[in-house]
Write a protein that holds these residues in place. Structure first.
Motif, PDB file in Angstrom:
ATOM      1  N   LEU A  94      57.433  30.809  27.153  1.00 56.36           N
ATOM      2  CA  LEU A  94      57.941  29.898  28.096  1.00 56.36           C
ATOM      3  C   LEU A  94      58.710  28.961  27.265  1.00 56.36           C
ATOM      4  CD1 LEU A  94      58.304  29.077  31.094  1.00 56.36           C
ATOM      5  CD2 LEU A  94      56.236  27.823  30.953  1.00 56.36           C
ATOM      6  N   ALA A  95      58.068  28.310  26.347  1.00 52.05           N
ATOM      7  CA  ALA A  95      58.628  27.305  25.403  1.00 52.05           C
ATOM      8  C   ALA A  95      60.005  27.783  24.676  1.00 52.05           C
ATOM      9  CB  ALA A  95      57.474  26.947  24.256  1.00 52.05           C
ATOM     10  N   GLY A  96      59.819  29.254  24.188  1.00 49.62           N
ATOM     11  CA  GLY A  96      60.994  29.762  23.748  1.00 49.62           C
ATOM     12  C   GLY A  96      62.399  29.932  24.578  1.00 49.62           C
ATOM     13  N   LEU A  97      61.553  30.333  25.769  1.00 54.64           N
ATOM     14  CA  LEU A  97      63.029  30.277  26.681  1.00 54.64           C
ATOM     15  C   LEU A  97      63.521  29.098  27.205  1.00 54.64           C
ATOM     16  CD1 LEU A  97      61.339  33.083  29.185  1.00 54.64           C
ATOM     17  CD2 LEU A  97      63.041  33.484  27.405  1.00 54.64           C
ATOM     18  N   LEU A  98      62.913  28.282  27.471  1.00 54.41           N
ATOM     19  CA  LEU A  98      63.226  26.891  28.041  1.00 54.41           C
ATOM     20  C   LEU A  98      63.958  25.856  26.825  1.00 54.41           C
ATOM     21  CD1 LEU A  98      60.602  25.802  30.671  1.00 54.41           C
ATOM     22  CD2 LEU A  98      62.865  27.114  31.025  1.00 54.41           C
ATOM     23  N   GLY A  99      63.178  26.140  25.702  1.00 54.68           N
ATOM     24  CA  GLY A  99      63.423  25.196  24.667  1.00 54.68           C
ATOM     25  C   GLY A  99      64.473  25.933  23.541  1.00 54.68           C
TER      26      GLY A  99
END
Length: 312
Positions: A94-99
């Motif tokens: 999730l952090a990789g996709l959003l950030g």
């Protein structure tokens, strides 16, 4: 004249907020050096996007950027394999996709029609979205001063979106940058909530994040006509620019940023926000971009808003 005035405003806000704090650290020269280096790396990312788009499509530039960072972190991941908390995979993804992944594509699409200096200035709205998302979904409090800063920040962003040589018109590509900074704001709050207190350092957390999105970027990159494009004139140079985006802007810069936070504070480290647009504007001017009075006005209003939001 407008360029000098804008740089003065940004420099004044930066120095007013952080001169005393930095001077009280154990290694003030190193702190200033890291701030300057981060501003140079992140401020240069917008012109690198523009140069990469000379050959490659926006999706390819974003994919090269993330895949290059993935390759950079892969050896560290393999060495630290036993320390990886695989039960947190969904949060790393999730952090990789959003950030990282989605913003990389959004900035690439924006860079195809938006000047790098304007992209750099709109990027400064990240702290505003971070505050708003934190208040709405994580019950963080917003002061009256911060509310004024948020309003000013978005007024400045609106001026940039509407700025044009023949007056005011909507530049739809500016909304790609706004969407990216909104994702940054969501990611920062989620990361703080779910990826702190894991017992591993921030470098390894960043490594794990890129391990989840690197294969996605690689699949997107190699499923198109990327390989045939390498035969075009200027393709190797454009690819080097995109790889620099990943290795410097998405990998090494995050390591430096985390180190800066450890040496000082998150507030001081985040003040690089004031310096990034200056570097982006200077690159844009050197590349022949037309920076108008409306642009400088919008940028200045955004930074004043960010100053009110960050002011302790």
């Amino acid at each position: 004249m407008f360029q000098k005035l804008y740089i003065f405003v940004a420099g004044y806000l930066f120095m007013k907020t952080n001169l005393t704090t930095a001077s009280k650290t154990q290694h003030p020269l190193l702190v200033w050096g890291l701030l300057a280096l981060l501003a140079l790396i992140w401020g240069s990312s917008f012109i690198l996007v523009k140069k990469s788009l000379a050959v490659f499509a926006p999706a390819e530039v974003g994919s090269i950027r993330i895949f290059a960072a993935f390759c950079f972190f892969l050896p560290f991941f393999l060495v630290k394999l036993k320390k990886i908390p695989f039960n947190k995979f969904q949060y790393f993804l999730l952090a990789g996709l959003l950030g990282n992944l989605l913003p990389a594509y959004l900035f690439s699409w924006a860079g195809s029609k938006l000047d790098s200096g304007v992209s750099g200035a709109l990027n400064s709205t990240t702290p505003l979205f971070t505050l708003i998302v934190g208040a709405i979904f994580f019950r963080n409090k917003i002061t009256q001063r911060q509310s004024i800063g948020i309003v000013l920040g978005f007024v400045g962003a609106l001026l940039l979106i509407l700025a044009g040589a023949s007056g005011f018109h909507v530049n739809a590509y500016a909304f790609f940058v706004i969407m990216a900074t909104l994702l940054y704001g969501i990611n920062l709050n989620l990361t703080k909530k779910f990826l702190t207190g894991l017992g591993i350092d921030s470098f390894l957390i960043t490594t794990c994040i890129f391990m989840t999105i690197g294969p996605i970027a690689g699949t997107v990159l190699f499923s198109g006509d990327f390989i045939p494009k390498l035969q075009q004139e200027g393709a190797i140079q454009a690819m080097v620019f995109a790889m620099l985006l990943g290795v410097l802007g998405s990998a090494i810069a995050m390591v430096l940023f985390n180190r800066l936070i450890q040496m000082t504070s998150a507030v001081l480290a985040s003040s690089v926000t004031y310096l990034i647009p200056i570097v982006a504007i200077l690159w844009g001017v050197l590349d022949g971009e037309a920076i108008l009075f409306q642009h400088y006005l919008g940028m200045s209003v955004i930074l004043i808003g960010v100053y009110l939001v960050n002011k302790s």
